[in-house]
Design an enzyme around this catalytic site. Structure first.
Site, PDB file in Angstrom:
ATOM      1  N   LYS A 171       0.873  -1.172   0.000  1.00 10.96           N
ATOM      2  CA  LYS A 171       0.000   0.000   0.000  1.00 10.96           C
ATOM      3  C   LYS A 171       0.910   1.222   0.000  1.00 10.96           C
ATOM      4  CE  LYS A 171      -3.232   2.655   2.870  1.00 10.96           C
ATOM      5  NZ  LYS A 171      -3.980   2.704   4.149  1.00 10.96           N
ATOM      6  N   ASP A 192       1.264   5.212  -0.024  1.00 12.56           N
ATOM      7  CA  ASP A 192       0.511   6.404   0.383  1.00 12.56           C
ATOM      8  C   ASP A 192       1.070   7.667  -0.270  1.00 12.56           C
ATOM      9  OD1 ASP A 192      -1.564   7.679   1.747  1.00 12.56           O
ATOM     10  OD2 ASP A 192      -1.105   6.715   3.652  1.00 12.56           O
ATOM     11  N   ASP A 201      -9.580   9.140   3.308  1.00 14.23           N
ATOM     12  CA  ASP A 201      -9.707   8.069   4.289  1.00 14.23           C
ATOM     13  C   ASP A 201     -11.131   7.987   4.831  1.00 14.23           C
ATOM     14  OD1 ASP A 201      -7.021   7.684   3.961  1.00 14.23           O
ATOM     15  OD2 ASP A 201      -6.452   8.227   6.002  1.00 14.23           O
TER      16      ASP A 201
END
Length: 363
Positions: A118, A120, A179
């Site tokens: 993942k 970011d 988010d």
């Protein structure tokens, strides 16, 4: 499908947590249903790179035997390991980022046995144009490919530069939203952002409206079931963000519905299309009809009431793109089954979603 540490645990991640979560996924039967990726999010590393090699270093208190030992534990039990980094100078929590260290970090992840990353988008060092966004993610894609180990890349740039237009071929999924938080309002906002991007999803390239909040307590059981329904209808990754070790029976039943999982994981790989509801534009007045084409020629249909009171939602076989004189319909949550000549109508409770699987008139 799997689990990620961030939504429930934040920076309180450790080897013990990851390994006990894997054990719980097995004990609860969720691993058998497909939840096999365990993803370590931010805060897993030390504040500084190794002074001699420049490599990332796992926090020795949280991961006393290192990341490779966790990978071995998971692989021995049929799971895969995901890890987190950032396409900037530092992660969102302030740990060392991978910008300028892509090849070194990719080699480190490969040596440890990592299966997915993942990636970011914090602390970008001023590299904020669309071209610079793409360059930062392409650099890590190429670095991962150069290791020779298959490591999938989940792009997490929050939908800022419309990654659905450029991320296919760079990563296997891309976040389309900011988010998520553990509330109905946040879940609804992420759904509304993601649902209209159906044209960009296909096998190996997925819109990601963020992790699931089921089991964290901020939504009602109805709202949690709605989240799972909508994510499955949108062919989104099903990544649990709760404490799997202590799920309530209601939360476990949501995660473990095999018919809903089958719709999400359908091999046709289509995301649902929002269609008109009883002559009104999709989503108008908070009422949604979603139609997801399935590999068998049928449809998964969701009737979603985003409003605060019960409402009747209607559609028809022709509106869904089906042709024939009669159709077998099954409610995948209640188990109710019926046959219709084409009309479908339900009274749907506030914040609830009905999910129907409609068989084709012929295979």
């Amino acid at each position: 499908m799997g689990w990620n540490s961030w939504n429930h645990f934040g920076c309180s991640v450790s080897a013990d947590l990851v390994e006990r979560t894997a054990d719980a996924l097995t004990a609860d039967g969720l691993a058998e249903l497909g939840y096999r990726s365990l993803d370590i999010d931010d805060c897993w590393m030390s504040r500084h790179r190794d002074p001699l090699t420049g490599e990332l270093v796992a926090d020795p208190a949280k991961f006393p035997q290192g990341i490779a030992a966790v990978a071995s534990y998971l692989h021995a039990r049929g799971f895969t390991l995901g890890i987190y980094e950032d396409a900037g100078t530092a992660t969102c929590a302030g740990f060392p980022g991978s910008l300028g260290h892509e090849r070194l970090d990719a080699r480190t992840f490969a040596r440890w046995g990592v299966d997915s990353l993942k990636y970011d988008n914090c602390n970008r060092a001023g590299r904020s144009s669309t071209a610079q966004y793409i360059a930062r993610y392409v650099a890590m894609r190429d670095a991962l490919a150069a290791t020779g180990r298959p490591i999938s890349l989940a792009i997490c740039e929050w939908g800022v530069h419309h990654p659905w237009t450029w991320a296919p071929g760079v990563g296997q999924s891309w976040r389309t939203t900011h988010d998520i938080s553990d509330s109905y309002a946040s879940m609804l906002a992420n759904f509304q952002q993601n649902v209209r991007l159906h044209a960009f999803a296909h096998p190996g390239a997925w819109n990601d409206p963020d992790m699931l909040e089921i089991g964290n307590g901020g939504m009602t059981p109805t709202e949690q079931r709605t989240e799972f329904t909508l994510w499955a209808e949108m062919a989104a990754p099903l990544i649990a963000g709760a404490d799997i070790r202590s799920l309530s029976p209601d939360a476990l039943a949501i995660y473990a519905n095999p018919e809903v999982i089958a719709i999400d994981q359908d091999r046709f790989g289509k995301q649902a299309v929002p269609i008109t509801e009883n002559g009104h534009a999709a989503g108008s007045a908070g009422l949604w009809v979603l139609s997801k084409p399935l590999a068998d020629g049928g449809r998964a249909v969701v009737l979603f009431n985003a409003t605060d009171s019960s409402e009747s939602i209607s559609t028809s076989s022709s509106a869904l793109g089906l042709h024939g004189s009669s159709f077998a319909v099954r409610d995948v949550w209640s188990g109710d089954a019926f046959v219709t000549a084409g009309s479908i109508s339900r009274v749907v409770a506030a914040h609830a979603a009905v999910m129907l699987r409609i068989a084709p008139s012929s295979p």
